[in-house]
Write a protein that holds these residues in place. Structure first.
Motif, PDB file in Angstrom:
ATOM      1  N   LEU A   3       0.607  -3.456 -18.846  1.00 46.21           N
ATOM      2  CA  LEU A   3       2.100  -3.138 -18.847  1.00 46.21           C
ATOM      3  C   LEU A   3       2.955  -4.168 -17.980  1.00 46.21           C
ATOM      4  O   LEU A   3       3.983  -4.333 -18.032  1.00 46.21           O
ATOM      5  CB  LEU A   3       2.004  -1.523 -18.503  1.00 46.21           C
ATOM      6  CG  LEU A   3       1.785  -0.428 -19.381  1.00 46.21           C
ATOM      7  CD1 LEU A   3       1.646   0.815 -18.749  1.00 46.21           C
ATOM      8  CD2 LEU A   3       2.367  -0.681 -20.730  1.00 46.21           C
ATOM      9  N   SER A   6       5.366  -0.699 -24.882  1.00 44.53           N
ATOM     10  CA  SER A   6       5.835  -2.044 -24.026  1.00 44.53           C
ATOM     11  C   SER A   6       6.824  -2.934 -24.949  1.00 44.53           C
ATOM     12  O   SER A   6       7.716  -3.556 -24.108  1.00 44.53           O
ATOM     13  CB  SER A   6       4.646  -2.601 -23.517  1.00 44.53           C
ATOM     14  OG  SER A   6       3.746  -3.119 -24.424  1.00 44.53           O
ATOM     15  N   THR A  45      13.009  -8.863 -29.166  1.00 43.05           N
ATOM     16  CA  THR A  45      11.679  -8.749 -28.631  1.00 43.05           C
ATOM     17  C   THR A  45      11.155  -9.857 -28.346  1.00 43.05           C
ATOM     18  O   THR A  45       9.799  -9.987 -27.843  1.00 43.05           O
ATOM     19  CB  THR A  45      10.917  -7.936 -29.720  1.00 43.05           C
ATOM     20  OG1 THR A  45      10.985  -8.720 -30.935  1.00 43.05           O
ATOM     21  CG2 THR A  45      11.296  -6.394 -29.838  1.00 43.05           C
ATOM     22  N   THR A  89      16.204  -5.798 -23.592  1.00 43.77           N
ATOM     23  CA  THR A  89      16.759  -7.013 -23.765  1.00 43.77           C
ATOM     24  C   THR A  89      18.370  -7.068 -24.702  1.00 43.77           C
ATOM     25  O   THR A  89      19.191  -7.525 -24.365  1.00 43.77           O
ATOM     26  CB  THR A  89      16.045  -8.035 -24.602  1.00 43.77           C
ATOM     27  OG1 THR A  89      14.638  -8.405 -23.766  1.00 43.77           O
ATOM     28  CG2 THR A  89      16.659  -9.568 -24.876  1.00 43.77           C
ATOM     29  N   ALA A 107       9.042 -10.435 -25.056  1.00 42.03           N
ATOM     30  CA  ALA A 107       7.563  -9.716 -24.787  1.00 42.03           C
ATOM     31  C   ALA A 107       6.576 -10.439 -25.142  1.00 42.03           C
ATOM     32  O   ALA A 107       5.543 -10.297 -24.840  1.00 42.03           O
ATOM     33  CB  ALA A 107       7.764  -8.384 -25.874  1.00 42.03           C
ATOM     34  N   GLY A 109       8.444  -9.881 -19.565  1.00 39.76           N
ATOM     35  CA  GLY A 109       9.424  -9.793 -20.563  1.00 39.76           C
ATOM     36  C   GLY A 109      10.706  -9.568 -20.125  1.00 39.76           C
ATOM     37  O   GLY A 109      11.879 -10.138 -20.503  1.00 39.76           O
ATOM     38  N   LEU A 110      10.844  -8.757 -19.122  1.00 35.31           N
ATOM     39  CA  LEU A 110      12.165  -8.305 -18.439  1.00 35.31           C
ATOM     40  C   LEU A 110      12.474  -9.649 -17.615  1.00 35.31           C
ATOM     41  O   LEU A 110      13.992  -9.958 -17.401  1.00 35.31           O
ATOM     42  CB  LEU A 110      12.109  -7.122 -17.449  1.00 35.31           C
ATOM     43  CG  LEU A 110      12.264  -5.994 -18.167  1.00 35.31           C
ATOM     44  CD1 LEU A 110      11.820  -4.671 -17.418  1.00 35.31           C
ATOM     45  CD2 LEU A 110      13.119  -5.513 -19.488  1.00 35.31           C
ATOM     46  N   VAL A 115       3.376  -7.509 -19.781  1.00 36.06           N
ATOM     47  CA  VAL A 115       4.393  -7.364 -21.052  1.00 36.06           C
ATOM     48  C   VAL A 115       5.573  -6.992 -20.754  1.00 36.06           C
ATOM     49  O   VAL A 115       6.606  -7.739 -20.728  1.00 36.06           O
ATOM     50  CB  VAL A 115       3.774  -6.630 -22.084  1.00 36.06           C
ATOM     51  CG1 VAL A 115       4.772  -6.356 -23.197  1.00 36.06           C
ATOM     52  CG2 VAL A 115       2.180  -6.884 -22.345  1.00 36.06           C
ATOM     53  N   ILE A 116       5.649  -5.762 -19.819  1.00 32.44           N
ATOM     54  CA  ILE A 116       7.103  -5.655 -19.477  1.00 32.44           C
ATOM     55  C   ILE A 116       8.011  -6.215 -18.256  1.00 32.44           C
ATOM     56  O   ILE A 116       9.117  -6.658 -18.388  1.00 32.44           O
ATOM     57  CB  ILE A 116       7.015  -3.803 -19.038  1.00 32.44           C
ATOM     58  CG1 ILE A 116       6.637  -3.267 -20.417  1.00 32.44           C
ATOM     59  CG2 ILE A 116       8.534  -3.675 -18.568  1.00 32.44           C
ATOM     60  CD1 ILE A 116       6.449  -1.444 -19.875  1.00 32.44           C
ATOM     61  N   LEU A 149      10.155  -1.385 -25.290  1.00 31.83           N
ATOM     62  CA  LEU A 149      10.869  -1.085 -24.066  1.00 31.83           C
ATOM     63  C   LEU A 149      11.529  -2.621 -23.528  1.00 31.83           C
ATOM     64  O   LEU A 149      12.650  -2.720 -23.218  1.00 31.83           O
ATOM     65  CB  LEU A 149      10.119  -0.610 -22.929  1.00 31.83           C
ATOM     66  CG  LEU A 149       9.702   0.762 -22.920  1.00 31.83           C
ATOM     67  CD1 LEU A 149       8.528   1.046 -21.841  1.00 31.83           C
ATOM     68  CD2 LEU A 149      10.736   1.587 -22.824  1.00 31.83           C
ATOM     69  N   VAL A 150      10.796  -3.534 -23.935  1.00 39.47           N
ATOM     70  CA  VAL A 150      11.646  -4.918 -23.800  1.00 39.47           C
ATOM     71  C   VAL A 150      12.528  -5.344 -24.695  1.00 39.47           C
ATOM     72  O   VAL A 150      13.624  -5.761 -24.288  1.00 39.47           O
ATOM     73  CB  VAL A 150      10.173  -5.949 -23.819  1.00 39.47           C
ATOM     74  CG1 VAL A 150      10.929  -7.485 -23.629  1.00 39.47           C
ATOM     75  CG2 VAL A 150       9.359  -5.810 -22.660  1.00 39.47           C
TER      76      VAL A 150
END
Length: 293
Positions: A71, A159, A96, A167, A99, A78-79, A74-75, A162-163
């Motif tokens: 997590l 995950s 996405t 975004t 991610a 990604g953020l 990926v998160i 959420l990304v």
């Protein structure tokens, strides 16, 4: 003169008295005094194996660490990538894409967890206890596959979603095209989850954590590195190009539409992984019944 008398009538003897019942033997007394459990006895089924595997996978620290790092990668990555982009960067790509960069590293976590789900029991010898409690080995292995796949897919999909949502909220505007990105959530999560299932099958067949993890890293990394050498020669260039298209990083790139110039949406790469995983799972079931523990 007295009349002659006939023979005396025969009187049947009285019936014999009933014999006294024999005292019960010690075995009969033990059976009569046997303990009867108040717990109802039910026939075992796959649900019991699923409950057992769910209890085991959520109780070990390796699950918490591998999924936690997954997590974060990926998160978190990604953020960070999404924060460095602008709305014009999403003109022809889904939201996405950030991610993807975390999944390239996060898939190693799912591969490691997939191996440990089964190989750790062989390493500690607890697999003997598991098969003693559930002699039907195929039911135990099937429960491991189902529980792990469900956990890996849910964590991956959540995950990625959420990304993608973060975004879109950071870069929405007239410059960003409204490209559907929910399909990448499903396909991306399915791809990395199948890699974990493939690792679980490898762990079941090899029964050694380090060996299975090394083999899976070779499956992921070697096809990504080897094409650079294969394409040097004209005789192996075609093989190198094909391997380049179907290795794990490029397959994820196609799913997330990063490599839009070559076309494709990663569907053929996903189907190839499904076939390879199905063959590995079948091999794991076949070897499970033929080898001792």
């Amino acid at each position: 003169m007295a009349a002659p008398q006939g023979p005396p009538a025969l009187v049947p003897p009285p019936p014999p008295a009933p014999a006294a019942p024999a005292p019960p033997s010690a075995w009969q007394q033990a059976m009569n005094n046997a303990y009867t459990s108040p717990i109802p006895v039910t026939k075992t089924h796959i649900g019991h194996a699923l409950t057992s595997e769910w209890t085991k996978i959520k109780s070990v620290r390796s699950t918490m660490w591998t999924l936690g790092i997954f997590l974060v990668l990926v998160i978190g990555i990604g953020l960070l990538v999404a924060a460095q982009t602008e709305p014009r960067d999403y003109v022809d790509v889904p939201f996405t894409i950030p991610a993807f960069f975390g999944l390239v590293l996060g898939q190693i976590c799912l591969i490691t967890l997939g191996v440990l789900v089964t190989s750790s029991e062989y390493g500690t010898g607890m697999i003997r206890t598991t098969f003693t409690a559930s002699p039907q080995r195929h039911r135990v292995l099937a429960a491991k596959f189902l529980i792990f796949f469900a956990i890996a897919f849910v964590f991956s999909a959540v995950s990625i979603f959420l990304v993608g949502s973060a975004t879109e909220s950071m870069n929405s505007g007239p410059e960003a095209a409204d490209i559907a990105w929910t399909g990448t959530v499903f396909k991306g999560a399915l791809y990395v989850s199948l890699l974990g299932v493939l690792a679980l099958a490898a762990g079941s067949m090899l029964r050694h954590s380090a060996g299975a993890i090394t083999a899976m890293l070779g499956v992921v990394l070697v096809p990504a590195i080897l094409p650079a050498f294969l394409m040097i020669s004209e005789s192996t260039k075609a093989l190198g190009e094909k391997m380049m298209d179907y290795n794990a990083p490029n397959s994820l790139a196609k799913i997330f539409a990063i490599d839009s110039e070559t076309g494709g949406n990663g569907t053929s790469q996903l189907w190839l992984l499904i076939v390879v995983t199905a063959v590995a799972v079948a091999g794991a079931f076949a070897l499970l019944e033929k080898r001792d523990v």
